[in-house]
Design a protein around this motif. Structure first.
Motif, PDB file in Angstrom:
ATOM      1  N   THR A 168     153.393  53.847 139.454  1.00  0.00           N
ATOM      2  CA  THR A 168     154.010  55.130 139.799  1.00  0.00           C
ATOM      3  C   THR A 168     154.030  55.997 138.550  1.00  0.00           C
ATOM      4  OG1 THR A 168     155.410  54.066 141.446  1.00  0.00           O
ATOM      5  CG2 THR A 168     156.089  56.244 140.674  1.00  0.00           C
ATOM      6  N   CYS A 169     153.618  57.246 138.721  1.00  0.00           N
ATOM      7  CA  CYS A 169     153.547  58.163 137.593  1.00  0.00           C
ATOM      8  C   CYS A 169     154.007  59.552 138.063  1.00  0.00           C
ATOM      9  CB  CYS A 169     152.106  58.228 137.089  1.00  0.00           C
ATOM     10  SG  CYS A 169     151.925  58.979 135.500  1.00  0.00           S
ATOM     11  N   THR A 170     154.834  60.197 137.274  1.00  0.00           N
ATOM     12  CA  THR A 170     155.290  61.550 137.601  1.00  0.00           C
ATOM     13  C   THR A 170     154.439  62.551 136.833  1.00  0.00           C
ATOM     14  OG1 THR A 170     157.516  60.747 137.982  1.00  0.00           O
ATOM     15  CG2 THR A 170     157.268  63.101 137.614  1.00  0.00           C
ATOM     16  N   VAL A 171     153.748  63.408 137.576  1.00  0.00           N
ATOM     17  CA  VAL A 171     152.824  64.387 137.004  1.00  0.00           C
ATOM     18  C   VAL A 171     153.548  65.713 136.846  1.00  0.00           C
ATOM     19  CG1 VAL A 171     150.617  65.545 137.316  1.00  0.00           C
ATOM     20  CG2 VAL A 171     150.930  63.225 138.167  1.00  0.00           C
ATOM     21  N   ARG A 172     153.490  66.277 135.647  1.00  0.00           N
ATOM     22  CA  ARG A 172     154.121  67.571 135.375  1.00  0.00           C
ATOM     23  C   ARG A 172     153.276  68.706 135.934  1.00  0.00           C
ATOM     24  NH1 ARG A 172     155.409  70.294 130.602  1.00  0.00           N
ATOM     25  NH2 ARG A 172     153.284  69.858 130.104  1.00  0.00           N
ATOM     26  N   LEU A 173     153.923  69.619 136.644  1.00  0.00           N
ATOM     27  CA  LEU A 173     153.254  70.803 137.177  1.00  0.00           C
ATOM     28  C   LEU A 173     153.941  72.086 136.714  1.00  0.00           C
ATOM     29  CD1 LEU A 173     152.791  69.565 140.847  1.00  0.00           C
ATOM     30  CD2 LEU A 173     151.070  69.588 139.042  1.00  0.00           C
ATOM     31  N   ALA A 174     154.998  71.963 135.936  1.00  0.00           N
ATOM     32  CA  ALA A 174     155.802  73.122 135.534  1.00  0.00           C
ATOM     33  C   ALA A 174     154.995  74.136 134.736  1.00  0.00           C
ATOM     34  CB  ALA A 174     157.013  72.673 134.731  1.00  0.00           C
ATOM     35  N   ASP A 175     153.965  73.693 134.024  1.00  0.00           N
ATOM     36  CA  ASP A 175     153.198  74.636 133.210  1.00  0.00           C
ATOM     37  C   ASP A 175     152.307  75.547 134.044  1.00  0.00           C
ATOM     38  OD1 ASP A 175     151.688  72.427 133.895  1.00  0.00           O
ATOM     39  OD2 ASP A 175     150.453  72.524 132.088  1.00  0.00           O
ATOM     40  N   ILE A 176     152.128  75.248 135.310  1.00  0.00           N
ATOM     41  CA  ILE A 176     151.355  76.140 136.181  1.00  0.00           C
ATOM     42  C   ILE A 176     152.182  77.378 136.504  1.00  0.00           C
ATOM     43  CG2 ILE A 176     150.237  76.360 138.435  1.00  0.00           C
ATOM     44  CD1 ILE A 176     149.509  73.402 138.181  1.00  0.00           C
ATOM     45  N   ALA A 177     153.477  77.211 136.680  1.00  0.00           N
ATOM     46  CA  ALA A 177     154.450  78.295 136.834  1.00  0.00           C
ATOM     47  C   ALA A 177     154.061  79.315 137.889  1.00  0.00           C
ATOM     48  CB  ALA A 177     154.684  78.986 135.489  1.00  0.00           C
ATOM     49  N   LEU A 231     144.515  74.955 141.175  1.00  0.00           N
ATOM     50  CA  LEU A 231     144.776  74.217 139.948  1.00  0.00           C
ATOM     51  C   LEU A 231     145.737  73.054 140.201  1.00  0.00           C
ATOM     52  CD1 LEU A 231     144.356  74.019 136.891  1.00  0.00           C
ATOM     53  CD2 LEU A 231     146.270  75.570 136.616  1.00  0.00           C
ATOM     54  N   THR A 232     146.761  73.299 141.000  1.00  0.00           N
ATOM     55  CA  THR A 232     147.717  72.238 141.337  1.00  0.00           C
ATOM     56  C   THR A 232     147.030  71.115 142.104  1.00  0.00           C
ATOM     57  OG1 THR A 232     149.514  73.843 141.422  1.00  0.00           O
ATOM     58  CG2 THR A 232     149.870  71.745 142.550  1.00  0.00           C
ATOM     59  N   GLY A 233     146.227  71.471 143.085  1.00  0.00           N
ATOM     60  CA  GLY A 233     145.500  70.470 143.862  1.00  0.00           C
ATOM     61  C   GLY A 233     144.551  69.645 143.000  1.00  0.00           C
ATOM     62  N   ALA A 234     143.853  70.305 142.097  1.00  0.00           N
ATOM     63  CA  ALA A 234     142.919  69.595 141.214  1.00  0.00           C
ATOM     64  C   ALA A 234     143.671  68.651 140.280  1.00  0.00           C
ATOM     65  CB  ALA A 234     142.099  70.597 140.408  1.00  0.00           C
ATOM     66  N   ARG A 235     144.795  69.097 139.758  1.00  0.00           N
ATOM     67  CA  ARG A 235     145.572  68.243 138.852  1.00  0.00           C
ATOM     68  C   ARG A 235     146.110  67.018 139.595  1.00  0.00           C
ATOM     69  NH1 ARG A 235     149.863  70.728 134.847  1.00  0.00           N
ATOM     70  NH2 ARG A 235     147.936  71.661 134.110  1.00  0.00           N
ATOM     71  N   LEU A 236     146.597  67.217 140.824  1.00  0.00           N
ATOM     72  CA  LEU A 236     147.117  66.091 141.595  1.00  0.00           C
ATOM     73  C   LEU A 236     146.004  65.130 142.003  1.00  0.00           C
ATOM     74  CD1 LEU A 236     149.822  67.840 143.796  1.00  0.00           C
ATOM     75  CD2 LEU A 236     150.169  66.268 141.879  1.00  0.00           C
ATOM     76  N   GLN A 237     144.842  65.647 142.324  1.00  0.00           N
ATOM     77  CA  GLN A 237     143.705  64.790 142.674  1.00  0.00           C
ATOM     78  C   GLN A 237     143.288  63.945 141.474  1.00  0.00           C
ATOM     79  OE1 GLN A 237     142.409  64.270 145.595  1.00  0.00           O
ATOM     80  NE2 GLN A 237     140.840  62.889 144.857  1.00  0.00           N
ATOM     81  N   ARG A 238     143.227  64.555 140.323  1.00  0.00           N
ATOM     82  CA  ARG A 238     142.855  63.839 139.096  1.00  0.00           C
ATOM     83  C   ARG A 238     143.901  62.774 138.770  1.00  0.00           C
ATOM     84  NH1 ARG A 238     144.238  65.572 133.806  1.00  0.00           N
ATOM     85  NH2 ARG A 238     143.211  64.247 132.307  1.00  0.00           N
ATOM     86  N   ALA A 239     145.170  63.112 138.937  1.00  0.00           N
ATOM     87  CA  ALA A 239     146.247  62.159 138.671  1.00  0.00           C
ATOM     88  C   ALA A 239     146.199  60.990 139.652  1.00  0.00           C
ATOM     89  CB  ALA A 239     147.607  62.855 138.750  1.00  0.00           C
ATOM     90  N   ALA A 240     145.948  61.281 140.917  1.00  0.00           N
ATOM     91  CA  ALA A 240     145.865  60.215 141.923  1.00  0.00           C
ATOM     92  C   ALA A 240     144.720  59.258 141.612  1.00  0.00           C
ATOM     93  CB  ALA A 240     145.698  60.815 143.316  1.00  0.00           C
ATOM     94  N   ALA A 241     143.591  59.797 141.174  1.00  0.00           N
ATOM     95  CA  ALA A 241     142.457  58.941 140.827  1.00  0.00           C
ATOM     96  C   ALA A 241     142.781  58.070 139.610  1.00  0.00           C
ATOM     97  CB  ALA A 241     141.219  59.793 140.551  1.00  0.00           C
ATOM     98  N   ALA A 242     143.439  58.639 138.610  1.00  0.00           N
ATOM     99  CA  ALA A 242     143.797  57.880 137.403  1.00  0.00           C
ATOM    100  C   ALA A 242     144.824  56.794 137.723  1.00  0.00           C
ATOM    101  CB  ALA A 242     144.332  58.820 136.326  1.00  0.00           C
TER     102      ALA A 242
END
Length: 151
Positions: free
Chosen positions: A117-126, A40-51
């Motif tokens: 530059t964008c900071t992506v939140r990952l804290a909700d993955i916990a 899930l973390t990898g997918a979220r970061l990949q999506r964020a990088a593309a955006a």
């Protein structure tokens, strides 16, 4: 008296192994949860990088078709924010522009670049070992039309 075949006793090697499945599940379940959290973390970061990459490309393109550095800055920032919002990325981006190409005389090649530059939140993955956020930065360049007037 003999027992019917359906009531035969388990071979000696399988006796006492009834609780092993519970122990195996107790060991493997947390590992499976960590694996899924990593995916899930990898997918979220990949999506964020593309955006963010698309936002940087859009910002550079909008800056390159503007007539003045002021118009370029406004158009690029607006374009980056719109792209990130449309892609569903919830962050507060920073847009840095290199508009030095506007200083080139007409007829000389020039380019502008946009770094988003964008900071992506990952804290909700916990999950243990996963950071609370990750910063994604992308840069794109776009050439200026060398025969277009620049103010």
């Amino acid at each position: 008296m003999t027992r019917p075949p359906s009531h035969r006793r388990a071979p000696a090697r399988f006796r006492g192994a009834a609780g092993n499945a519970v122990v195996e599940a107790a060991i493997l379940a947390p590992l499976l949860v960590l694996f899924l959290a990593g995916l899930l973390t990898g997918a979220r970061l990949q999506r964020a990088a593309a955006a963010v990459s698309q936002a940087a490309a859009d910002a550079a393109r909008q800056a390159s078709i503007a007539r003045t550095p002021t118009q370029a800055r406004t158009a690029a920032t607006t374009s980056a924010l719109t792209t990130l919002r449309d892609k569903g990325l919830h962050c507060t981006p920073q847009v840095h522009l290199d508009l030095a190409g506007f200083n080139q005389p007409v007829g000389q090649p020039g380019a502008v670049s946009a770094r988003v530059t964008c900071t992506v939140r990952l804290a909700d993955i916990a999950a243990p070992g996963i950071p609370g956020s990750r910063t994604v930065t992308k840069t794109h360049r776009s050439p200026l039309d060398r025969f277009r007037g620049r103010d």
